[in-house]
Write an enzyme that holds these catalytic residues in place. Structure first.
Site, PDB file in Angstrom:
ATOM      1  N   ASP A   1     -20.414  98.050 -33.702  1.00 24.28           N
ATOM      2  CA  ASP A   1     -20.530  96.756 -33.003  1.00 24.28           C
ATOM      3  C   ASP A   1     -19.259  96.282 -32.326  1.00 24.28           C
ATOM      4  O   ASP A   1     -19.070  95.090 -32.109  1.00 24.28           O
ATOM      5  CB  ASP A   1     -20.968  95.705 -34.028  1.00 24.28           C
ATOM      6  CG  ASP A   1     -20.038  95.675 -35.253  1.00 24.28           C
ATOM      7  OD1 ASP A   1     -18.897  96.161 -35.131  1.00 24.28           O
ATOM      8  OD2 ASP A   1     -20.465  95.175 -36.309  1.00 24.28           O
TER       9      ASP A   1
ATOM     10  N   GLU B   1     -25.407 103.392 -37.227  1.00 21.79           N
ATOM     11  CA  GLU B   1     -25.276 102.090 -37.899  1.00 21.79           C
ATOM     12  C   GLU B   1     -25.978 100.989 -37.092  1.00 21.79           C
ATOM     13  O   GLU B   1     -25.438  99.900 -36.848  1.00 21.79           O
ATOM     14  CB  GLU B   1     -23.813 101.713 -38.158  1.00 21.79           C
ATOM     15  CG  GLU B   1     -23.629 100.725 -39.285  1.00 21.79           C
ATOM     16  CD  GLU B   1     -22.160 100.390 -39.550  1.00 21.79           C
ATOM     17  OE1 GLU B   1     -21.627  99.482 -38.913  1.00 21.79           O
ATOM     18  OE2 GLU B   1     -21.553 101.057 -40.413  1.00 21.79           O
TER      19      GLU B   1
ATOM     20  N   GLU C   1     -19.064  90.667 -32.675  1.00 23.55           N
ATOM     21  CA  GLU C   1     -19.805  91.851 -33.132  1.00 23.55           C
ATOM     22  C   GLU C   1     -21.319  91.640 -33.186  1.00 23.55           C
ATOM     23  O   GLU C   1     -22.083  92.558 -32.876  1.00 23.55           O
ATOM     24  CB  GLU C   1     -19.293  92.289 -34.511  1.00 23.55           C
ATOM     25  CG  GLU C   1     -17.876  92.865 -34.507  1.00 23.55           C
ATOM     26  CD  GLU C   1     -16.792  91.798 -34.541  1.00 23.55           C
ATOM     27  OE1 GLU C   1     -17.116  90.587 -34.638  1.00 23.55           O
ATOM     28  OE2 GLU C   1     -15.601  92.164 -34.461  1.00 23.55           O
TER      29      GLU C   1
ATOM     30  N   HIS D   1      -9.099  90.428 -41.126  1.00 25.79           N
ATOM     31  CA  HIS D   1      -8.725  90.566 -39.719  1.00 25.79           C
ATOM     32  C   HIS D   1      -9.685  89.919 -38.724  1.00 25.79           C
ATOM     33  O   HIS D   1      -9.379  89.835 -37.553  1.00 25.79           O
ATOM     34  CB  HIS D   1      -8.617  92.051 -39.346  1.00 25.79           C
ATOM     35  CG  HIS D   1      -9.957  92.735 -39.242  1.00 25.79           C
ATOM     36  ND1 HIS D   1     -10.624  93.212 -40.332  1.00 25.79           N
ATOM     37  CD2 HIS D   1     -10.756  92.977 -38.178  1.00 25.79           C
ATOM     38  CE1 HIS D   1     -11.779  93.743 -39.944  1.00 25.79           C
ATOM     39  NE2 HIS D   1     -11.883  93.607 -38.649  1.00 25.79           N
TER      40      HIS D   1
ATOM     41  N   ARG E   1     -11.864  88.000 -36.035  1.00 27.83           N
ATOM     42  CA  ARG E   1     -11.489  86.977 -35.039  1.00 27.83           C
ATOM     43  C   ARG E   1     -11.834  85.563 -35.500  1.00 27.83           C
ATOM     44  O   ARG E   1     -11.049  84.632 -35.358  1.00 27.83           O
ATOM     45  CB  ARG E   1     -12.218  87.253 -33.721  1.00 27.83           C
ATOM     46  CG  ARG E   1     -11.440  88.124 -32.770  1.00 27.83           C
ATOM     47  CD  ARG E   1     -12.244  88.380 -31.502  1.00 27.83           C
ATOM     48  NE  ARG E   1     -11.425  88.935 -30.442  1.00 27.83           N
ATOM     49  CZ  ARG E   1     -10.906  90.158 -30.441  1.00 27.83           C
ATOM     50  NH1 ARG E   1     -11.089  90.968 -31.470  1.00 27.83           N
ATOM     51  NH2 ARG E   1     -10.170  90.594 -29.436  1.00 27.83           N
TER      52      ARG E   1
ATOM     53  N   HIS F   1      -3.484  94.471 -41.011  1.00 29.34           N
ATOM     54  CA  HIS F   1      -3.930  94.901 -39.673  1.00 29.34           C
ATOM     55  C   HIS F   1      -2.782  94.720 -38.684  1.00 29.34           C
ATOM     56  O   HIS F   1      -2.002  93.768 -38.805  1.00 29.34           O
ATOM     57  CB  HIS F   1      -5.130  94.028 -39.296  1.00 29.34           C
ATOM     58  CG  HIS F   1      -5.874  94.466 -38.059  1.00 29.34           C
ATOM     59  ND1 HIS F   1      -5.338  94.403 -36.798  1.00 29.34           N
ATOM     60  CD2 HIS F   1      -7.128  94.975 -37.896  1.00 29.34           C
ATOM     61  CE1 HIS F   1      -6.225  94.838 -35.909  1.00 29.34           C
ATOM     62  NE2 HIS F   1      -7.320  95.199 -36.559  1.00 29.34           N
TER      63      HIS F   1
HETATM   64  C1  UD1 Z   1     -11.629  95.347 -33.426  1.00 29.36           C
HETATM   65  C2  UD1 Z   1     -13.123  95.075 -33.298  1.00 29.36           C
HETATM   66  C3  UD1 Z   1     -13.694  94.611 -34.620  1.00 29.36           C
HETATM   67  C4  UD1 Z   1     -13.341  95.561 -35.746  1.00 29.36           C
HETATM   68  C5  UD1 Z   1     -11.844  95.787 -35.766  1.00 29.36           C
HETATM   69  C6  UD1 Z   1     -11.507  96.835 -36.776  1.00 29.36           C
HETATM   70  C7  UD1 Z   1     -13.844  94.162 -31.153  1.00 29.36           C
HETATM   71  C8  UD1 Z   1     -14.060  92.957 -30.356  1.00 29.36           C
HETATM   72  N1  UD1 Z   1     -13.320  93.976 -32.361  1.00 29.36           N
HETATM   73  O1  UD1 Z   1     -11.005  94.095 -33.705  1.00 29.36           O
HETATM   74  O2  UD1 Z   1     -15.108  94.546 -34.524  1.00 29.36           O
HETATM   75  O3  UD1 Z   1     -13.729  94.979 -36.956  1.00 29.36           O
HETATM   76  O4  UD1 Z   1     -11.419  96.260 -34.484  1.00 29.36           O
HETATM   77  O5  UD1 Z   1     -10.173  96.803 -37.135  1.00 29.36           O
HETATM   78  O6  UD1 Z   1     -14.109  95.250 -30.711  1.00 29.36           O
HETATM   79  N2  UD1 Z   1      -3.370  96.618 -32.601  1.00 29.36           N
HETATM   80  C9  UD1 Z   1      -2.282  97.451 -32.592  1.00 29.36           C
HETATM   81  N3  UD1 Z   1      -2.462  98.759 -33.005  1.00 29.36           N
HETATM   82  C10 UD1 Z   1      -3.658  99.236 -33.423  1.00 29.36           C
HETATM   83  C11 UD1 Z   1      -4.747  98.366 -33.445  1.00 29.36           C
HETATM   84  C12 UD1 Z   1      -4.601  97.056 -33.032  1.00 29.36           C
HETATM   85  O7  UD1 Z   1      -1.188  97.066 -32.228  1.00 29.36           O
HETATM   86  O8  UD1 Z   1      -3.736 100.409 -33.792  1.00 29.36           O
HETATM   87  C13 UD1 Z   1      -3.186  95.200 -32.157  1.00 29.36           C
HETATM   88  C14 UD1 Z   1      -3.074  95.083 -30.643  1.00 29.36           C
HETATM   89  O9  UD1 Z   1      -2.151  94.079 -30.369  1.00 29.36           O
HETATM   90  C15 UD1 Z   1      -4.470  94.642 -30.237  1.00 29.36           C
HETATM   91  C16 UD1 Z   1      -4.843  93.744 -31.404  1.00 29.36           C
HETATM   92  O10 UD1 Z   1      -4.332  94.429 -32.536  1.00 29.36           O
HETATM   93  O11 UD1 Z   1      -4.491  93.932 -29.015  1.00 29.36           O
HETATM   94  C17 UD1 Z   1      -6.305  93.450 -31.554  1.00 29.36           C
HETATM   95  O12 UD1 Z   1      -7.084  94.614 -31.409  1.00 29.36           O
HETATM   96  P1  UD1 Z   1      -8.605  94.535 -30.874  1.00 29.36           P
HETATM   97  O13 UD1 Z   1      -9.177  95.908 -30.812  1.00 29.36           O
HETATM   98  O14 UD1 Z   1      -8.674  93.714 -29.638  1.00 29.36           O
HETATM   99  O15 UD1 Z   1      -9.339  93.684 -31.965  1.00 29.36           O
HETATM  100  P2  UD1 Z   1      -9.454  93.847 -33.535  1.00 29.36           P
HETATM  101  O16 UD1 Z   1      -9.219  92.504 -34.130  1.00 29.36           O
HETATM  102  O17 UD1 Z   1      -8.678  94.995 -34.010  1.00 29.36           O
HETATM  103  N1  UDP Z   2      -9.066 101.111 -43.770  1.00 28.75           N
HETATM  104  C1  UDP Z   2      -8.028 102.036 -43.708  1.00 28.75           C
HETATM  105  N2  UDP Z   2      -6.754 101.598 -43.925  1.00 28.75           N
HETATM  106  C2  UDP Z   2      -6.464 100.322 -44.191  1.00 28.75           C
HETATM  107  C3  UDP Z   2      -7.524  99.371 -44.238  1.00 28.75           C
HETATM  108  C4  UDP Z   2      -8.814  99.802 -44.006  1.00 28.75           C
HETATM  109  O1  UDP Z   2      -8.263 103.226 -43.489  1.00 28.75           O
HETATM  110  O2  UDP Z   2      -5.287  99.997 -44.387  1.00 28.75           O
HETATM  111  C5  UDP Z   2     -10.450 101.576 -43.497  1.00 28.75           C
HETATM  112  C6  UDP Z   2     -11.501 101.172 -44.507  1.00 28.75           C
HETATM  113  O3  UDP Z   2     -11.603 102.122 -45.533  1.00 28.75           O
HETATM  114  C7  UDP Z   2     -12.767 101.131 -43.652  1.00 28.75           C
HETATM  115  C8  UDP Z   2     -12.256 100.740 -42.282  1.00 28.75           C
HETATM  116  O4  UDP Z   2     -10.858 100.975 -42.288  1.00 28.75           O
HETATM  117  O5  UDP Z   2     -13.357 102.420 -43.539  1.00 28.75           O
HETATM  118  C9  UDP Z   2     -12.551  99.302 -42.018  1.00 28.75           C
HETATM  119  O6  UDP Z   2     -11.907  98.923 -40.877  1.00 28.75           O
HETATM  120  P1  UDP Z   2     -11.670  97.406 -40.502  1.00 28.75           P
HETATM  121  O7  UDP Z   2     -11.691  96.584 -41.733  1.00 28.75           O
HETATM  122  O8  UDP Z   2     -10.475  97.373 -39.634  1.00 28.75           O
HETATM  123  O9  UDP Z   2     -12.929  97.105 -39.568  1.00 28.75           O
HETATM  124  P2  UDP Z   2     -14.433  96.638 -39.846  1.00 28.75           P
HETATM  125  O10 UDP Z   2     -15.056  97.574 -40.798  1.00 28.75           O
HETATM  126  O11 UDP Z   2     -14.365  95.234 -40.319  1.00 28.75           O
HETATM  127  O12 UDP Z   2     -15.060  96.689 -38.504  1.00 28.75           O
END
Ligand code: UD1
Ligand code: UDP
Length: 371
Positions: free
Chosen positions: A98, A120, A134, A209, A211, A242
């Protein structure tokens, strides 16, 4: 017979963890020609997963940019996929879950009139803004999907309620359980984490994490956690934070400088899954962690007002706590002090299958795709 060309598209950590078993299974199956496209919506957190599962993508859109909006991510993914889909012309595009990557990839596949498989599929809160964005991503993806891989009978039922055709829906279990089978080891060791886990204290594993929780709700939860930890000597927190700068900042501000609260970098998936297995209980607003912790017999306090994973609530292993400080405090204290409640939550049955979801997905694709 020609192989089935399947283009898997994913971009964030959770999609990668739950698509890795599917990609790996296709690589070992003569019926398939798998191609992997990562959008790079996440960078470091995605690369950690690719490395662990030894997946080398054929394409990488590298879209991550600091602080970019949902529109920018959507835009970059759709434009980036245009030429790839045009050139590759796969029999099927597979997306997961999602995220914005999921939605943009499904829309792109639709524009190219390529069949879509949704891994999923069917999770719902039916609350437009929770989780945001999501819930609408998955609803919109399911309007475009041709083959639904629903993790449970309840998610399949959700799809039927929306009038999606029964013959297109397959209940597979969740591929998160397939991934756990590849990562959790009895003889697992990590010197840095051993230092925390081997002290004999109860360890609470925290992630947060979403939003809709950023800002005030997160601050309330962190303050409540700190209060409980400061009042309970034999308890420690491990919180792999995160990489979103907003979350890094809030975690440091509210939970930093406390000798029993360990704010650490995101763990790779082997470390994280084994950390769940060694923790006392888990507090999270993550989707994936709500599936994994029950499979490892760990109670989960869900730091959200809604969940699209009601199976864990019914099974008794998840408790929907929300973000009000008193609720968070009470739930933590209950699990720390009440053995019978703890044991009941820890012994519930995993509702997400036996870890063979990937194989079920592959068999269904092989049966359904006309070559
Ligand atoms: C995204 C997904 C969310 C999911 C989450 C898993 C959307 C809208 N949201 O949210 O559904 O639960 O991923 O973690 O698709 N960043 C880094 N390095 C990384 C990853 C993230 O620096 O490896 C930082 C960046 O500044 C980035 C910010 O995190 O802009 C947010 O990342 P983004 O993918 O926009 O949203 P998430 O909150 O991670
Ligand atoms: N996870 C990971 N390292 C971490 C925290 C989470 O590998 O430090 C894994 C966790 O086991 C799960 C996935 O990341 O499989 C969940 O990701 P996240 O919580 O970022 O996203 P969501 O599931 O809420 O979309």
């Amino acid at each position: 017979m020609d192989k089935i060309k399947v283009l898997s598209i994913f971009g964030t950590r959770p999609e990668a963890i739950k698509m890795a078993p599917v990609v790996r299974a296709m690589q070992q199956d003569d019926r398939f020609l798998p191609i992997t496209v990562v959008t790079g919506q996440h960078r470091e957190m995605l690369d950690q997963v690719l490395k662990i599962f030894k997946i080398v993508p054929e394409y990488d859109l590298n879209v991550m940019g600091k602080g970019q909006t949902l529109s920018t991510i959507t835009n970059k993914v759709i434009i980036g996929l245009d030429t790839i889909l045009e050139n590759e012309q796969p029999n099927l595009v597979l997306v997961h879950g999602d995220t914005t990557t999921t939605f943009a990839a499904a829309l792109s596949a639709f524009y190219h009139q390529i069949a879509i498989g949704h891994v999923e599929a069917g999770l719902r809160t039916w609350n437009k803004y929770s989780p945001f964005p999501e819930e609408m991503n998955r609803q919109m993806v399911d309007d475009l999907t041709d083959f639904y891989f629903a993790p449970t009978s309840q998610s399949a039922e959700n799809l039927r309620k929306e009038n999606h055709a029964s013959e297109k829906i397959t209940v597979t279990g969740n591929t998160a359980i397939d991934a756990l089978k590849m990562t959790v080891q009895d003889d697992y060791q990590n010197p840095e984490l051993n230092e925390i886990f081997d002290k004999g204290n109860k360890v609470v594993l925290v992630t947060m994490h979403r939003r809709e929780n950023q800002g005030e709700p997160m601050q309330r939860v962190f303050r409540a956690v700190r209060k409980v930890i400061d009042q309970h000597e034999g308890v420690e927190v491990v919180f792999p934070v995160h990489l979103n700068p907003k979350i890094q900042e809030m975690a440091q501000k509210e939970l930093g400088n406390d000798s029993r609260i360990h704010l650490i970098k995101p763990l790779d998936v082997i470390d994280f899954h084994n950390a769940i297995a060694r923790s006392y209980f888990v507090m999270t607003d993550s989707g994936g962690v709500q599936e994994e912790a029950p499979a490892l017999n760990k109670p989960v306090l869900v730091l959200r007002d809604t969940t699209e994973r009601p199976e864990g609530i019914t099974a008794g292993t998840l408790k929907l706590v929300g973000t009000e400080p008193q609720d968070v405090t009470n739930a933590m204290i209950e699990l720390l002090e009440n053995q019978s409640i703890y044991k009941k939550m820890a012994s519930a049955k995993n509702p997400y299958g036996d870890g063979d979801a990937s194989l079920k997905i592959l068999d269904e694709i092989a049966k359904s795709i006309k070559r």
